[in-house]
Design a protein around this motif. Structure first.
Motif, PDB file in Angstrom:
ATOM      1  N   HIS A 125      -3.963  -5.382  -8.654  1.00 11.11           N
ATOM      2  CA  HIS A 125      -5.009  -4.152  -8.343  1.00 11.11           C
ATOM      3  C   HIS A 125      -6.409  -4.994  -8.545  1.00 11.11           C
ATOM      4  CE1 HIS A 125      -3.236  -0.905  -6.536  1.00 11.11           C
ATOM      5  NE2 HIS A 125      -2.476  -0.527  -7.748  1.00 11.11           N
ATOM      6  N   LEU A 126      -6.497  -5.685  -9.776  1.00 13.43           N
ATOM      7  CA  LEU A 126      -7.919  -6.201 -10.269  1.00 13.43           C
ATOM      8  C   LEU A 126      -8.202  -7.181  -9.194  1.00 13.43           C
ATOM      9  CD1 LEU A 126      -7.098  -6.325 -14.104  1.00 13.43           C
ATOM     10  CD2 LEU A 126      -8.635  -4.817 -12.772  1.00 13.43           C
ATOM     11  N   LEU A 127      -7.286  -7.986  -8.589  1.00 15.17           N
ATOM     12  CA  LEU A 127      -7.684  -9.033  -7.495  1.00 15.17           C
ATOM     13  C   LEU A 127      -8.084  -8.396  -6.093  1.00 15.17           C
ATOM     14  CD1 LEU A 127      -5.119 -11.644  -8.147  1.00 15.17           C
ATOM     15  CD2 LEU A 127      -7.616 -11.761  -8.973  1.00 15.17           C
ATOM     16  N   GLY A 128      -7.767  -7.073  -6.090  1.00 19.10           N
ATOM     17  CA  GLY A 128      -8.387  -6.355  -4.768  1.00 19.10           C
ATOM     18  C   GLY A 128      -6.956  -5.691  -4.095  1.00 19.10           C
ATOM     19  N   TRP A 129      -5.888  -6.237  -4.321  1.00 16.74           N
ATOM     20  CA  TRP A 129      -4.614  -5.739  -3.680  1.00 16.74           C
ATOM     21  C   TRP A 129      -4.585  -4.109  -3.841  1.00 16.74           C
ATOM     22  CZ3 TRP A 129      -1.346  -8.404  -0.716  1.00 16.74           C
ATOM     23  CH2 TRP A 129      -1.377  -9.910  -0.568  1.00 16.74           C
ATOM     24  N   ASP A 130      -4.133  -3.432  -2.772  1.00  8.74           N
ATOM     25  CA  ASP A 130      -3.953  -2.057  -2.852  1.00  8.74           C
ATOM     26  C   ASP A 130      -2.614  -1.565  -2.110  1.00  8.74           C
ATOM     27  OD1 ASP A 130      -4.537   0.475  -3.648  1.00  8.74           O
ATOM     28  OD2 ASP A 130      -6.857   0.210  -3.113  1.00  8.74           O
ATOM     29  N   HIS A 131      -2.362  -0.283  -2.254  1.00 12.02           N
ATOM     30  CA  HIS A 131      -1.258   0.195  -1.208  1.00 12.02           C
ATOM     31  C   HIS A 131      -1.506   1.615  -0.961  1.00 12.02           C
ATOM     32  CE1 HIS A 131      -0.667   2.462  -5.275  1.00 12.02           C
ATOM     33  NE2 HIS A 131      -0.935   1.278  -5.828  1.00 12.02           N
ATOM     34  N   GLU A 132      -2.929   1.596  -0.094  1.00  7.48           N
ATOM     35  CA  GLU A 132      -3.328   2.966   0.398  1.00  7.48           C
ATOM     36  C   GLU A 132      -2.769   3.403   1.461  1.00  7.48           C
ATOM     37  OE1 GLU A 132      -5.394   5.334  -1.189  1.00  7.48           O
ATOM     38  OE2 GLU A 132      -4.950   3.788  -2.836  1.00  7.48           O
ATOM     39  N   ASP A 133      -1.954   2.364   2.271  1.00  9.57           N
ATOM     40  CA  ASP A 133      -1.576   2.700   3.465  1.00  9.57           C
ATOM     41  C   ASP A 133      -0.096   1.697   3.505  1.00  9.57           C
ATOM     42  OD1 ASP A 133      -1.899  -0.106   4.819  1.00  9.57           O
ATOM     43  OD2 ASP A 133      -3.907   0.748   5.448  1.00  9.57           O
ATOM     44  N   SER A 134       0.943   2.001   4.348  1.00  5.64           N
ATOM     45  CA  SER A 134       2.182   1.383   4.438  1.00  5.64           C
ATOM     46  C   SER A 134       1.917   0.047   4.651  1.00  5.64           C
ATOM     47  CB  SER A 134       3.091   2.148   5.173  1.00  5.64           C
ATOM     48  OG  SER A 134       2.522   1.852   6.615  1.00  5.64           O
ATOM     49  N   ARG A 135       0.955  -0.421   5.303  1.00  6.94           N
ATOM     50  CA  ARG A 135       1.067  -2.137   5.618  1.00  6.94           C
ATOM     51  C   ARG A 135       0.508  -2.783   4.163  1.00  6.94           C
ATOM     52  NH1 ARG A 135      -3.460  -3.146   7.819  1.00  6.94           N
ATOM     53  NH2 ARG A 135      -3.951  -5.474   7.061  1.00  6.94           N
ATOM     54  N   GLU A 136      -0.440  -2.212   3.729  1.00  9.64           N
ATOM     55  CA  GLU A 136      -0.861  -2.744   2.471  1.00  9.64           C
ATOM     56  C   GLU A 136       0.129  -2.608   1.154  1.00  9.64           C
ATOM     57  OE1 GLU A 136      -4.409  -0.430   1.527  1.00  9.64           O
ATOM     58  OE2 GLU A 136      -5.647  -1.782   2.594  1.00  9.64           O
ATOM     59  N   ASP A 138       3.365  -2.423   1.623  1.00 14.96           N
ATOM     60  CA  ASP A 138       4.363  -3.487   2.034  1.00 14.96           C
ATOM     61  C   ASP A 138       4.086  -4.742   1.355  1.00 14.96           C
ATOM     62  OD1 ASP A 138       5.984  -1.270   2.973  1.00 14.96           O
ATOM     63  OD2 ASP A 138       5.613  -2.068   5.129  1.00 14.96           O
ATOM     64  N   ALA A 139       2.833  -5.336   1.979  1.00 12.32           N
ATOM     65  CA  ALA A 139       2.318  -6.281   1.440  1.00 12.32           C
ATOM     66  C   ALA A 139       2.331  -6.838   0.106  1.00 12.32           C
ATOM     67  CB  ALA A 139       1.019  -6.805   2.322  1.00 12.32           C
ATOM     68  N   MET A 140       1.756  -5.730  -0.709  1.00  9.19           N
ATOM     69  CA  MET A 140       1.612  -5.774  -2.133  1.00  9.19           C
ATOM     70  C   MET A 140       2.974  -6.040  -2.742  1.00  9.19           C
ATOM     71  SD  MET A 140      -0.466  -3.378  -4.729  1.00  9.19           S
ATOM     72  CE  MET A 140      -0.953  -3.881  -6.444  1.00  9.19           C
ATOM     73  N   GLU A 141       4.087  -4.905  -2.469  1.00  9.80           N
ATOM     74  CA  GLU A 141       5.240  -4.863  -3.018  1.00  9.80           C
ATOM     75  C   GLU A 141       5.919  -6.367  -2.811  1.00  9.80           C
ATOM     76  OE1 GLU A 141       7.216  -1.622  -1.276  1.00  9.80           O
ATOM     77  OE2 GLU A 141       5.955  -0.247  -2.261  1.00  9.80           O
ATOM     78  N   GLN A 142       5.732  -6.857  -1.570  1.00  4.50           N
ATOM     79  CA  GLN A 142       6.504  -8.300  -1.480  1.00  4.50           C
ATOM     80  C   GLN A 142       5.948  -9.305  -2.307  1.00  4.50           C
ATOM     81  OE1 GLN A 142       9.299  -8.798   0.291  1.00  4.50           O
ATOM     82  NE2 GLN A 142       9.015 -11.014  -0.465  1.00  4.50           N
ATOM     83  N   LEU A 143       4.609  -9.195  -2.585  1.00  2.00           N
ATOM     84  CA  LEU A 143       3.965 -10.185  -3.496  1.00  2.00           C
ATOM     85  C   LEU A 143       4.688  -9.769  -4.676  1.00  2.00           C
ATOM     86  CD1 LEU A 143       2.168 -12.468  -3.915  1.00  2.00           C
ATOM     87  CD2 LEU A 143       0.084 -10.984  -4.016  1.00  2.00           C
ATOM     88  N   GLU A 144       4.605  -8.551  -5.408  1.00  2.00           N
ATOM     89  CA  GLU A 144       5.042  -8.383  -6.575  1.00  2.00           C
ATOM     90  C   GLU A 144       6.635  -8.866  -6.842  1.00  2.00           C
ATOM     91  OE1 GLU A 144       4.757  -4.206  -7.157  1.00  2.00           O
ATOM     92  OE2 GLU A 144       2.595  -4.032  -6.807  1.00  2.00           O
ATOM     93  N   ARG A 145       7.333  -8.816  -5.707  1.00  2.00           N
ATOM     94  CA  ARG A 145       8.831  -9.281  -5.999  1.00  2.00           C
ATOM     95  C   ARG A 145       8.552 -10.819  -5.935  1.00  2.00           C
ATOM     96  NH1 ARG A 145       9.190  -5.326  -1.172  1.00  2.00           N
ATOM     97  NH2 ARG A 145      10.520  -3.831  -1.736  1.00  2.00           N
ATOM     98  N   GLU A 146       8.098 -11.317  -5.262  1.00  2.00           N
ATOM     99  CA  GLU A 146       7.735 -12.759  -5.299  1.00  2.00           C
ATOM    100  C   GLU A 146       7.442 -13.295  -6.618  1.00  2.00           C
ATOM    101  OE1 GLU A 146       5.432 -14.208  -2.146  1.00  2.00           O
ATOM    102  OE2 GLU A 146       6.682 -13.253  -0.613  1.00  2.00           O
ATOM    103  N   ILE A 147       6.341 -12.754  -7.124  1.00  2.00           N
ATOM    104  CA  ILE A 147       5.886 -13.016  -8.645  1.00  2.00           C
ATOM    105  C   ILE A 147       7.021 -12.686  -9.610  1.00  2.00           C
ATOM    106  CG2 ILE A 147       4.312 -12.648 -10.369  1.00  2.00           C
ATOM    107  CD1 ILE A 147       2.266 -11.920  -8.292  1.00  2.00           C
TER     108      ILE A 147
END
Length: 162
Positions: A125-136, A138-147
């Protein structure tokens, strides 16, 4: 992605009893994993709080009258930084220990794994990632999974038994 060496200054403060909470070293490792390759240098503060402070901050800054698991306060606020404060200030994370403990129990997760997830989530979130819509989301959750996988941790979004 940012290449080259990374310089992070991560301060961890405990405003609630430390018994049962992860060490500052763990929080630094999780935040570093989230930020590595995404930023060259950053100053970040992580504060562990109780329910009363967590609720007050959530009410004041988000207008929601309950304690939440993690709050992210990016340093690039619209009003700018105070005079004399210069980047690479990234921002602050506030993690509410009682909420995290309750969620970990309810979700059948280890406490450390849940703290790791929320630290990574908040740092993104501090880097600007968000989850305000389903596309955002999904992308944020995938990055979290990878990390988290890179840290040897399971998918935080998998249902118990998956």
């Amino acid at each position: 992605m940012t290449q080259g060496p990374i310089r992070l200054d991560i301060a961890v403060g405990y405003a609630t009893p430390r018994k049962g909470l992860p060490s500052a070293v763990s929080f630094r490792r999780w935040a570093t994993a989230a930020l590595a390759g995404r930023i060259r240098e950053a100053d970040l503060a992580i504060r562990l709080v109780g329910s009363k402070e967590g609720r007050a901050l959530n009410r004041h800054y988000r207008g929601k009258d309950y304690a939440t698991n993690v709050l992210s306060f990016p340093a690039d606020l619209p009003e700018g930084l105070p005079p004399g404060v210069r980047m690479p200030l990234l921002g602050d994370l506030v993690i509410c220990a009682p909420v995290v403990a309750r969620e970990a129990r309810e979700q059948g997760k280890s406490l450390n794994a849940h703290y790791a997830h929320l630290t990574v989530h908040g740092a993104l979130h501090l880097l600007g990632w968000d989850h305000e819509d389903s596309r955002e989301a999904d992308a944020m959750e995938q990055l979290e999974r990878e990390i988290l996988a890179g840290l040897g941790l399971d998918d935080p979004y998998a249902l118990p038994g998956d």
